[in-house]
Write a protein that holds these residues in place. Structure first.
Motif, PDB file in Angstrom:
ATOM      1  N   PRO A  86       0.827  -1.220   0.000  1.00  0.00           N
ATOM      2  CA  PRO A  86       0.000   0.000   0.000  1.00  0.00           C
ATOM      3  C   PRO A  86       0.855   1.261   0.000  1.00  0.00           C
ATOM      4  N   THR A  87       0.513   2.199  -0.884  1.00  0.00           N
ATOM      5  CA  THR A  87       1.232   3.471  -0.950  1.00  0.00           C
ATOM      6  C   THR A  87       0.367   4.630  -0.481  1.00  0.00           C
ATOM      7  N   SER A  88      -0.953   4.519  -0.662  1.00  0.00           N
ATOM      8  CA  SER A  88      -1.852   5.567  -0.169  1.00  0.00           C
ATOM      9  C   SER A  88      -3.280   5.041  -0.145  1.00  0.00           C
ATOM     10  N   VAL A  89      -4.078   5.676   0.701  1.00  0.00           N
ATOM     11  CA  VAL A  89      -5.505   5.356   0.819  1.00  0.00           C
ATOM     12  C   VAL A  89      -6.266   6.673   0.798  1.00  0.00           C
ATOM     13  N   HIS A  90      -7.252   6.755  -0.091  1.00  0.00           N
ATOM     14  CA  HIS A  90      -8.061   7.965  -0.252  1.00  0.00           C
ATOM     15  C   HIS A  90      -9.533   7.574  -0.250  1.00  0.00           C
ATOM     16  N   THR A  91     -10.382   8.440   0.305  1.00  0.00           N
ATOM     17  CA  THR A  91     -11.817   8.182   0.283  1.00  0.00           C
ATOM     18  C   THR A  91     -12.581   9.366  -0.295  1.00  0.00           C
ATOM     19  N   ILE A  92     -13.727   9.032  -0.893  1.00  0.00           N
ATOM     20  CA  ILE A  92     -14.647  10.004  -1.447  1.00  0.00           C
ATOM     21  C   ILE A  92     -16.015   9.321  -1.448  1.00  0.00           C
ATOM     22  N   SER A  93     -17.074  10.085  -1.312  1.00  0.00           N
ATOM     23  CA  SER A  93     -18.396   9.453  -1.367  1.00  0.00           C
ATOM     24  C   SER A  93     -18.698   9.027  -2.801  1.00  0.00           C
ATOM     25  N   LEU A  94     -19.499   7.994  -2.940  1.00  0.00           N
ATOM     26  CA  LEU A  94     -19.874   7.501  -4.261  1.00  0.00           C
ATOM     27  C   LEU A  94     -20.553   8.596  -5.073  1.00  0.00           C
ATOM     28  N   GLY A  95     -21.454   9.337  -4.460  1.00  0.00           N
ATOM     29  CA  GLY A  95     -22.145  10.412  -5.172  1.00  0.00           C
ATOM     30  C   GLY A  95     -21.201  11.485  -5.671  1.00  0.00           C
TER      31      GLY A  95
END
Length: 153
Positions: A86-95
């Motif tokens: 793993p190098t990075s983890v990013h989140t965003i809502s599906l919408g």
């Protein structure tokens, strides 16, 4: 959301099975097999879809047509890796992800278009096992819209 110490010990390389590998790094979540998400928290208030890729991720876009407001809140967790590390983890809502992609001319060229999503949904309804995959260069998407993502790792 993510236990960085545990995540740093996981090799996510190879095909499939990443959900089982990642679960220990998501405290308070359980693995679930739903169309729009892979994990749910104990109180059933947070749902997470894992997308693990070095860069290009393929999406079955037919399932994104006519989403409820609740479904638009699913958290898309992008785990980027190099050679399984793993190098990075990013989140965003599906919408937010869908709205951003379908309003960007460059991503529209790859099929991120509401009219296409509607057509693919109709085909998926007629032929439930059918999939039509649309590519997303995840690194390009995150680089261009970094301010819409939350970085966890």
């Amino acid at each position: 959301m993510i236990n960085k110490q545990i995540l740093s010990t996981i090799n996510v390389g190879g095909q499939g099975g990443a959900e089982k590998k990642i679960l220990p790094a998501l405290p308070g979540y359980s693995r679930i097999n739903e169309e729009l998400y892979d994990f749910i928290n104990e109180s059933k208030t947070s749902r997470v879809e894992l997308k693990k890729q070095a860069n290009t991720q393929w999406f079955d876009v037919g399932k994104y047509h006519d989403l409820s407001d609740h479904d638009r809140t699913v958290t898309m967790l992008f785990l980027l890796h190099k050679d399984g590390i793993p190098t990075s983890v990013h989140t965003i809502s599906l919408g937010e992800m869908l709205d951003t992609l379908t309003n960007d001319k460059e991503f529209q060229k790859d099929g991120w278009d509401w009219d296409l999503i509607k057509v693919e949904s109709a085909l998926k309804e007629a032929f439930p096992k059918r999939q039509s995959k649309v590519p997303l260069k995840v690194r390009d998407f995150i680089d261009k819209y970094h301010y819409k993502f939350q970085r966890h790792y």
